[in-house]
Design a protein around this motif. Sequence first.
Motif, PDB file in Angstrom:
ATOM      1  N   PHE A   1       0.827  -1.202   0.000  1.00 42.47           N
ATOM      2  CA  PHE A   1       0.000   0.000   0.000  1.00 42.47           C
ATOM      3  C   PHE A   1       0.866   1.259   0.000  1.00 42.47           C
ATOM      4  O   PHE A   1       0.558   2.234  -0.694  1.00 42.47           O
ATOM      5  CB  PHE A   1      -0.914   0.011   1.233  1.00 42.47           C
ATOM      6  CG  PHE A   1      -2.005  -1.029   1.185  1.00 42.47           C
ATOM      7  CD1 PHE A   1      -2.688  -1.288   0.017  1.00 42.47           C
ATOM      8  CD2 PHE A   1      -2.362  -1.738   2.317  1.00 42.47           C
ATOM      9  CE1 PHE A   1      -3.705  -2.242  -0.040  1.00 42.47           C
ATOM     10  CE2 PHE A   1      -3.366  -2.690   2.286  1.00 42.47           C
ATOM     11  CZ  PHE A   1      -4.037  -2.938   1.102  1.00 42.47           C
ATOM     12  N   TYR A   2       1.939   1.243   0.768  1.00 42.37           N
ATOM     13  CA  TYR A   2       2.774   2.437   0.901  1.00 42.37           C
ATOM     14  C   TYR A   2       3.425   2.813  -0.419  1.00 42.37           C
ATOM     15  O   TYR A   2       3.438   3.987  -0.810  1.00 42.37           O
ATOM     16  CB  TYR A   2       3.839   2.204   1.969  1.00 42.37           C
ATOM     17  CG  TYR A   2       4.695   3.416   2.262  1.00 42.37           C
ATOM     18  CD1 TYR A   2       4.201   4.460   3.037  1.00 42.37           C
ATOM     19  CD2 TYR A   2       5.995   3.521   1.771  1.00 42.37           C
ATOM     20  CE1 TYR A   2       4.964   5.588   3.305  1.00 42.37           C
ATOM     21  CE2 TYR A   2       6.768   4.640   2.044  1.00 42.37           C
ATOM     22  CZ  TYR A   2       6.256   5.668   2.807  1.00 42.37           C
ATOM     23  OH  TYR A   2       7.024   6.770   3.063  1.00 42.37           O
ATOM     24  N   THR A   3       3.989   1.844  -1.121  1.00 41.07           N
ATOM     25  CA  THR A   3       4.697   2.148  -2.365  1.00 41.07           C
ATOM     26  C   THR A   3       3.754   2.483  -3.507  1.00 41.07           C
ATOM     27  O   THR A   3       4.100   3.273  -4.386  1.00 41.07           O
ATOM     28  CB  THR A   3       5.586   0.956  -2.772  1.00 41.07           C
ATOM     29  OG1 THR A   3       4.815  -0.250  -2.759  1.00 41.07           O
ATOM     30  CG2 THR A   3       6.753   0.796  -1.815  1.00 41.07           C
ATOM     31  N   VAL A   4       2.559   1.898  -3.516  1.00 40.84           N
ATOM     32  CA  VAL A   4       1.628   2.143  -4.617  1.00 40.84           C
ATOM     33  C   VAL A   4       0.772   3.374  -4.358  1.00 40.84           C
ATOM     34  O   VAL A   4       0.592   4.219  -5.244  1.00 40.84           O
ATOM     35  CB  VAL A   4       0.728   0.911  -4.850  1.00 40.84           C
ATOM     36  CG1 VAL A   4      -0.339   1.209  -5.903  1.00 40.84           C
ATOM     37  CG2 VAL A   4       1.561  -0.276  -5.300  1.00 40.84           C
ATOM     38  N   GLN A   5       0.239   3.514  -3.121  1.00 34.42           N
ATOM     39  CA  GLN A   5      -0.688   4.599  -2.839  1.00 34.42           C
ATOM     40  C   GLN A   5      -0.055   5.757  -2.067  1.00 34.42           C
ATOM     41  O   GLN A   5      -0.714   6.749  -1.794  1.00 34.42           O
ATOM     42  CB  GLN A   5      -1.902   4.063  -2.079  1.00 34.42           C
ATOM     43  CG  GLN A   5      -2.719   3.095  -2.920  1.00 34.42           C
ATOM     44  CD  GLN A   5      -4.041   2.725  -2.286  1.00 34.42           C
ATOM     45  OE1 GLN A   5      -4.309   1.576  -2.021  1.00 34.42           O
ATOM     46  NE2 GLN A   5      -4.878   3.708  -2.028  1.00 34.42           N
ATOM     47  N   GLY A   6       1.212   5.593  -1.672  1.00 33.30           N
ATOM     48  CA  GLY A   6       1.892   6.690  -1.000  1.00 33.30           C
ATOM     49  C   GLY A   6       1.602   6.794   0.476  1.00 33.30           C
ATOM     50  O   GLY A   6       2.075   7.732   1.136  1.00 33.30           O
ATOM     51  N   GLU A   7       0.860   5.863   1.036  1.00 35.60           N
ATOM     52  CA  GLU A   7       0.548   5.875   2.458  1.00 35.60           C
ATOM     53  C   GLU A   7       0.087   4.479   2.873  1.00 35.60           C
ATOM     54  O   GLU A   7      -0.284   3.657   2.026  1.00 35.60           O
ATOM     55  CB  GLU A   7      -0.549   6.897   2.785  1.00 35.60           C
ATOM     56  CG  GLU A   7      -1.860   6.637   2.062  1.00 35.60           C
ATOM     57  CD  GLU A   7      -2.918   7.692   2.354  1.00 35.60           C
ATOM     58  OE1 GLU A   7      -2.728   8.474   3.304  1.00 35.60           O
ATOM     59  OE2 GLU A   7      -3.930   7.726   1.631  1.00 35.60           O
TER      60      GLU A   7
END
Length: 452
Positions: free
Chosen positions: A139-145
């Motif tokens: 989630f962090y790498t794809v959506q930025g959070e």
Amino acid sequence: MIKKALGFKKHSTKALSTPLNSPFSLYNVPLTLYSWEAKDFVEKGYTKNANVYKIVQKIIQKLGVAQLELYIDNGDDKAKKYRKYRSNKYNATPTEHVKKRLYTKALEYAPEESDLFQLLENPNPVQTWRDLSELFWLFYTVQGESFYIRETALNSYKALELYTVPPSRMNHIIKDDELVGWQYNMPDGRVRTWIGDDMKNVFHMKMASPLFDIGGSQFRGFSPLLAGLKYLQLDDYAIEAWLKSLQNEGAKGIISPNHPDKENWLNPEQREKTQEMVEAKIQGVDNKNKIVVSGMPLQYTQIGLSPDALNIINSLEKAGDNLCDLWGVPAVLFEKNPTYQNQKEGASRFIRDVILPYLNKQEDALNRWLVEPFRTEGKNKVNYVLDYDTSLYDELQISLEERKSLEGKLTLNELRAIDGFDSIDNEYADEVFIDTNKMPLSDYSGGNDFIN
């Protein structure tokens, strides 16, 4: 009561503190929704784009190499080195990485029966820490959070279970330009809210957003794909155009008479039989590497790719490189035949510039959010410390020359720690050994005659 839609299970012995289905009318605060479809980054940018998938998976797999360790800082003199190091750590170089390993050795491993250790082993009934962490980084790498949610006993912030939820299903609640709560939209249509003190049970890690607006975009993460949307569209278009070019490519070449005399050219009947012969004896996997003999003066002319087709292939490569740049991943890691030196340098930069900053950021935040309640609550206070063990990264290992340069500066036990061996219980092992064959030039018997 914990809802099964999220995978949460109610603890039989302790009531949980965070309410479900809290009506927003009780709080009298506005609910701010995304003005764009955040789920598109996962559903379209990640699951339907091979280049994005490869880049993100490369990051997640490397992040998974580091093992999250739980230590106890007893406050002795050796541990002071670690505390000082953590206050300004920059372990991006092999030398700094050596310091980190030495200072971490000053700590003690936490007992396996401790509550926090057991939580990290099994954060919830259906996931291990590795499973949970992998989804968090996705989630962090794809959506930025990304988010962690902790379930606690009543009037406590010590986590009993940990979960992660899709950021696209999390809405922020703002009042007077301040973030005052979170809402999770469950797949079955129900909602769960954390507002006021309950917000402390939500762990939110994000990439900084430069967007400040009335909708509170500054409180959310900024996805790399948002900045690289044109690169993503270019990549999708290039792949689609490339597939269409293959589907509509037509003939690869032409068989024609190799003679200027029209009398020797093929007539319609001969052309039809030649076509049948080519399809039967030349085309297809079964005819691979066969040698075909022709009794007619014929030649084969290959039809090259058109300039448009070549541009499509070139745009595929450029779009892939640009997508790599969004996450700082060296594109050389995806080349088919890179040189050894380029591959080595690219892998080293990948660890230093991408992986370690991610790990350090999460490590610091988890020590405040997850670990702190275990340090302060209860009768027996234990100073727990979470630390990622990055010694398994080959890219951070020091060279033989660097290892030799440390001799005479470090003790034997410190050198053994660098090499991954246990310390020796001997007082001499905690001393620095020097090369006895060396002496100052002024003590040399030859003196100035030797210099001259």
